[in-house]
Scaffold this motif. Structure first.
Motif, PDB file in Angstrom:
ATOM      1  N   GLU A  58       0.846  -1.186   0.000  1.00 18.79           N
ATOM      2  CA  GLU A  58       0.000   0.000   0.000  1.00 18.79           C
ATOM      3  C   GLU A  58       0.882   1.236   0.000  1.00 18.79           C
ATOM      4  OE1 GLU A  58      -3.298  -0.066  -0.131  1.00 18.79           O
ATOM      5  OE2 GLU A  58      -3.516  -2.231   0.130  1.00 18.79           O
ATOM      6  N   LEU A  59       0.433   2.294  -0.668  1.00 17.94           N
ATOM      7  CA  LEU A  59       1.153   3.558  -0.649  1.00 17.94           C
ATOM      8  C   LEU A  59       0.750   4.361   0.587  1.00 17.94           C
ATOM      9  CD1 LEU A  59       0.677   4.665  -4.361  1.00 17.94           C
ATOM     10  CD2 LEU A  59       2.798   3.873  -3.317  1.00 17.94           C
ATOM     11  N   THR A  60       1.726   5.000   1.211  1.00 15.10           N
ATOM     12  CA  THR A  60       1.427   5.958   2.272  1.00 15.10           C
ATOM     13  C   THR A  60       1.056   7.282   1.594  1.00 15.10           C
ATOM     14  OG1 THR A  60       3.690   6.762   2.392  1.00 15.10           O
ATOM     15  CG2 THR A  60       3.123   4.871   3.817  1.00 15.10           C
ATOM     16  N   ASP A  61       0.649   8.268   2.376  1.00 16.38           N
ATOM     17  CA  ASP A  61       0.366   9.582   1.794  1.00 16.38           C
ATOM     18  C   ASP A  61       1.606  10.139   1.101  1.00 16.38           C
ATOM     19  OD1 ASP A  61      -2.274   9.550   2.595  1.00 16.38           O
ATOM     20  OD2 ASP A  61      -1.902  10.694   4.434  1.00 16.38           O
ATOM     21  N   ALA A  62       2.763   9.998   1.746  1.00 14.28           N
ATOM     22  CA  ALA A  62       4.018  10.465   1.145  1.00 14.28           C
ATOM     23  C   ALA A  62       4.321   9.685  -0.135  1.00 14.28           C
ATOM     24  CB  ALA A  62       5.175  10.336   2.134  1.00 14.28           C
ATOM     25  N   GLY A  63       4.061   8.401  -0.131  1.00 16.24           N
ATOM     26  CA  GLY A  63       4.279   7.571  -1.312  1.00 16.24           C
ATOM     27  C   GLY A  63       3.360   7.956  -2.451  1.00 16.24           C
ATOM     28  N   ARG A  64       2.101   8.276  -2.122  1.00 20.83           N
ATOM     29  CA  ARG A  64       1.149   8.722  -3.140  1.00 20.83           C
ATOM     30  C   ARG A  64       1.608  10.039  -3.766  1.00 20.83           C
ATOM     31  NH1 ARG A  64      -2.482   5.947  -0.602  1.00 20.83           N
ATOM     32  NH2 ARG A  64      -2.764   7.317   1.170  1.00 20.83           N
ATOM     33  N   ARG A  65       2.021  10.978  -2.927  1.00 17.45           N
ATOM     34  CA  ARG A  65       2.480  12.274  -3.446  1.00 17.45           C
ATOM     35  C   ARG A  65       3.699  12.103  -4.348  1.00 17.45           C
ATOM     36  NH1 ARG A  65       1.207  13.830   1.802  1.00 17.45           N
ATOM     37  NH2 ARG A  65       3.389  13.665   2.435  1.00 17.45           N
ATOM     38  N   HIS A  66       4.656  11.312  -3.875  1.00 13.30           N
ATOM     39  CA  HIS A  66       5.883  11.122  -4.658  1.00 13.30           C
ATOM     40  C   HIS A  66       5.599  10.374  -5.957  1.00 13.30           C
ATOM     41  CE1 HIS A  66      10.152  11.356  -5.203  1.00 13.30           C
ATOM     42  NE2 HIS A  66      10.258  10.045  -5.365  1.00 13.30           N
ATOM     43  N   SER A  67       4.735   9.378  -5.900  1.00 16.36           N
ATOM     44  CA  SER A  67       4.424   8.626  -7.120  1.00 16.36           C
ATOM     45  C   SER A  67       3.666   9.496  -8.126  1.00 16.36           C
ATOM     46  CB  SER A  67       3.633   7.354  -6.802  1.00 16.36           C
ATOM     47  OG  SER A  67       2.328   7.657  -6.346  1.00 16.36           O
ATOM     48  N   LEU A  68       2.826  10.406  -7.651  1.00 19.06           N
ATOM     49  CA  LEU A  68       2.137  11.319  -8.566  1.00 19.06           C
ATOM     50  C   LEU A  68       3.133  12.242  -9.260  1.00 19.06           C
ATOM     51  CD1 LEU A  68      -1.076  12.276  -6.553  1.00 19.06           C
ATOM     52  CD2 LEU A  68      -0.927  10.866  -8.622  1.00 19.06           C
ATOM     53  N   GLU A  69       4.145  12.666  -8.531  1.00 16.89           N
ATOM     54  CA  GLU A  69       5.193  13.497  -9.121  1.00 16.89           C
ATOM     55  C   GLU A  69       5.959  12.714 -10.191  1.00 16.89           C
ATOM     56  OE1 GLU A  69       9.348  15.177  -7.477  1.00 16.89           O
ATOM     57  OE2 GLU A  69       7.590  15.876  -6.367  1.00 16.89           O
ATOM     58  N   ILE A  70       6.273  11.465  -9.885  1.00 17.16           N
ATOM     59  CA  ILE A  70       6.983  10.613 -10.845  1.00 17.16           C
ATOM     60  C   ILE A  70       6.131  10.412 -12.095  1.00 17.16           C
ATOM     61  CG2 ILE A  70       7.869   8.280 -11.262  1.00 17.16           C
ATOM     62  CD1 ILE A  70       8.478   8.208  -8.187  1.00 17.16           C
ATOM     63  N   LEU A  71       4.847  10.102 -11.905  1.00 16.89           N
ATOM     64  CA  LEU A  71       3.951   9.894 -13.050  1.00 16.89           C
ATOM     65  C   LEU A  71       3.804  11.174 -13.871  1.00 16.89           C
ATOM     66  CD1 LEU A  71       1.209   7.713 -11.347  1.00 16.89           C
ATOM     67  CD2 LEU A  71       2.795   6.972 -13.128  1.00 16.89           C
ATOM     68  N   ASP A  72       3.736  12.312 -13.196  1.00 19.63           N
ATOM     69  CA  ASP A  72       3.642  13.595 -13.889  1.00 19.63           C
ATOM     70  C   ASP A  72       4.879  13.821 -14.755  1.00 19.63           C
ATOM     71  OD1 ASP A  72       2.548  16.330 -14.367  1.00 19.63           O
ATOM     72  OD2 ASP A  72       4.356  16.904 -13.259  1.00 19.63           O
ATOM     73  N   HIS A  73       6.050  13.550 -14.195  1.00 23.07           N
ATOM     74  CA  HIS A  73       7.293  13.701 -14.960  1.00 23.07           C
ATOM     75  C   HIS A  73       7.300  12.769 -16.163  1.00 23.07           C
ATOM     76  CE1 HIS A  73       9.762  15.484 -11.398  1.00 23.07           C
ATOM     77  NE2 HIS A  73       8.886  16.334 -11.899  1.00 23.07           N
ATOM     78  N   HIS A  74       6.863  11.541 -15.945  1.00 19.90           N
ATOM     79  CA  HIS A  74       6.839  10.564 -17.033  1.00 19.90           C
ATOM     80  C   HIS A  74       5.928  11.035 -18.163  1.00 19.90           C
ATOM     81  CE1 HIS A  74       7.166   6.576 -18.864  1.00 19.90           C
ATOM     82  NE2 HIS A  74       5.892   6.731 -19.160  1.00 19.90           N
ATOM     83  N   GLU A  75       4.730  11.490 -17.803  1.00 24.07           N
ATOM     84  CA  GLU A  75       3.774  11.946 -18.810  1.00 24.07           C
ATOM     85  C   GLU A  75       4.285  13.191 -19.529  1.00 24.07           C
ATOM     86  OE1 GLU A  75       0.156  12.346 -16.586  1.00 24.07           O
ATOM     87  OE2 GLU A  75      -0.070  10.167 -16.413  1.00 24.07           O
ATOM     88  N   LEU A  76       4.917  14.102 -18.791  1.00 20.94           N
ATOM     89  CA  LEU A  76       5.479  15.306 -19.402  1.00 20.94           C
ATOM     90  C   LEU A  76       6.539  14.933 -20.436  1.00 20.94           C
ATOM     91  CD1 LEU A  76       5.785  18.482 -19.351  1.00 20.94           C
ATOM     92  CD2 LEU A  76       7.645  18.071 -17.733  1.00 20.94           C
ATOM     93  N   LEU A  77       7.463  14.062 -20.036  1.00 18.57           N
ATOM     94  CA  LEU A  77       8.544  13.669 -20.940  1.00 18.57           C
ATOM     95  C   LEU A  77       8.027  12.891 -22.142  1.00 18.57           C
ATOM     96  CD1 LEU A  77      11.271  12.678 -18.350  1.00 18.57           C
ATOM     97  CD2 LEU A  77      11.267  14.683 -19.845  1.00 18.57           C
ATOM     98  N   THR A  78       7.090  11.993 -21.911  1.00 18.65           N
ATOM     99  CA  THR A  78       6.519  11.221 -23.007  1.00 18.65           C
ATOM    100  C   THR A  78       5.845  12.151 -24.011  1.00 18.65           C
ATOM    101  OG1 THR A  78       6.182   9.305 -21.563  1.00 18.65           O
ATOM    102  CG2 THR A  78       4.946   9.340 -23.622  1.00 18.65           C
ATOM    103  N   GLY A  79       5.058  13.085 -23.503  1.00 21.09           N
ATOM    104  CA  GLY A  79       4.387  14.047 -24.378  1.00 21.09           C
ATOM    105  C   GLY A  79       5.371  14.915 -25.139  1.00 21.09           C
ATOM    106  N   PHE A  80       6.421  15.350 -24.454  1.00 27.67           N
ATOM    107  CA  PHE A  80       7.444  16.173 -25.084  1.00 27.67           C
ATOM    108  C   PHE A  80       8.118  15.421 -26.221  1.00 27.67           C
ATOM    109  CE2 PHE A  80      11.976  17.668 -24.971  1.00 27.67           C
ATOM    110  CZ  PHE A  80      11.755  18.901 -25.569  1.00 27.67           C
ATOM    111  N   LEU A  81       8.515  14.188 -25.954  1.00 31.73           N
ATOM    112  CA  LEU A  81       9.199  13.389 -26.974  1.00 31.73           C
ATOM    113  C   LEU A  81       8.276  13.101 -28.163  1.00 31.73           C
ATOM    114  CD1 LEU A  81      11.166  10.982 -24.624  1.00 31.73           C
ATOM    115  CD2 LEU A  81      12.098  12.884 -25.968  1.00 31.73           C
ATOM    116  N   LYS A  82       7.017  12.808 -27.879  1.00 39.48           N
ATOM    117  CA  LYS A  82       6.059  12.578 -28.975  1.00 39.48           C
ATOM    118  C   LYS A  82       5.888  13.842 -29.810  1.00 39.48           C
ATOM    119  CE  LYS A  82       3.186   9.070 -26.756  1.00 39.48           C
ATOM    120  NZ  LYS A  82       1.828   8.845 -26.198  1.00 39.48           N
TER     121      LYS A  82
END
Length: 117
Positions: A58-82
């Motif tokens: 299970e994700l903790t609140d801190a884990g949820r926040r950090h994972s959302l940041e990671i996913l945001d970065h991933h989506e930003l980079l993927t969109g940029f490269l596309k």
């Protein structure tokens, strides 16, 4: 495999409405179960996940926040490269590698470039 990869995978599995089990994390990341167990142990120490013996991760609140940041970065980079014309499958793979090394300043610059308003 980086701890961020484990955290991102756990978050994605949970977002899909599935329990984040060690075996599912290992299968999704194409790694051995002991590697996942070690990664989960480290994520617990950082306060990002909890797991009772033989139970789901299970994700903790801190884990949820950090994972959302990671996913945001991933989506930003993927969109940029596309947007540069990189094929989607390659953009995904490259974004996975890039997201671990770029600085916050670079992410901000990419955001400004993609949305200059």
């Amino acid at each position: 495999m980086s701890l961020e990869d484990y955290l991102e995978c756990i978050s994605m599995i949970i977002r899909e409405g599935r329990p984040a089990r060690i075996c599912d994390i290992a299968a999704a990341l194409n790694v051995k179960t002991p590697s996942v167990v070690n990664g989960i142990r480290q994520l617990k120490k950082l306060g990002y996940v909890t797991q009772l013996p033989y139970k789901n991760v299970e994700l903790t609140d801190a884990g949820r926040r950090h994972s959302l940041e990671i996913l945001d970065h991933h989506e930003l980079l993927t969109g940029f490269l596309k947007s540069l014309g990189v094929p989607p499958d390659i953009a995904e793979d490259d974004a996975c590698r890039m997201e671990h090394i770029l600085s916050p300043e670079t992410y901000s610059a990419i955001r400004r470039f993609l949305d200059p308003s």
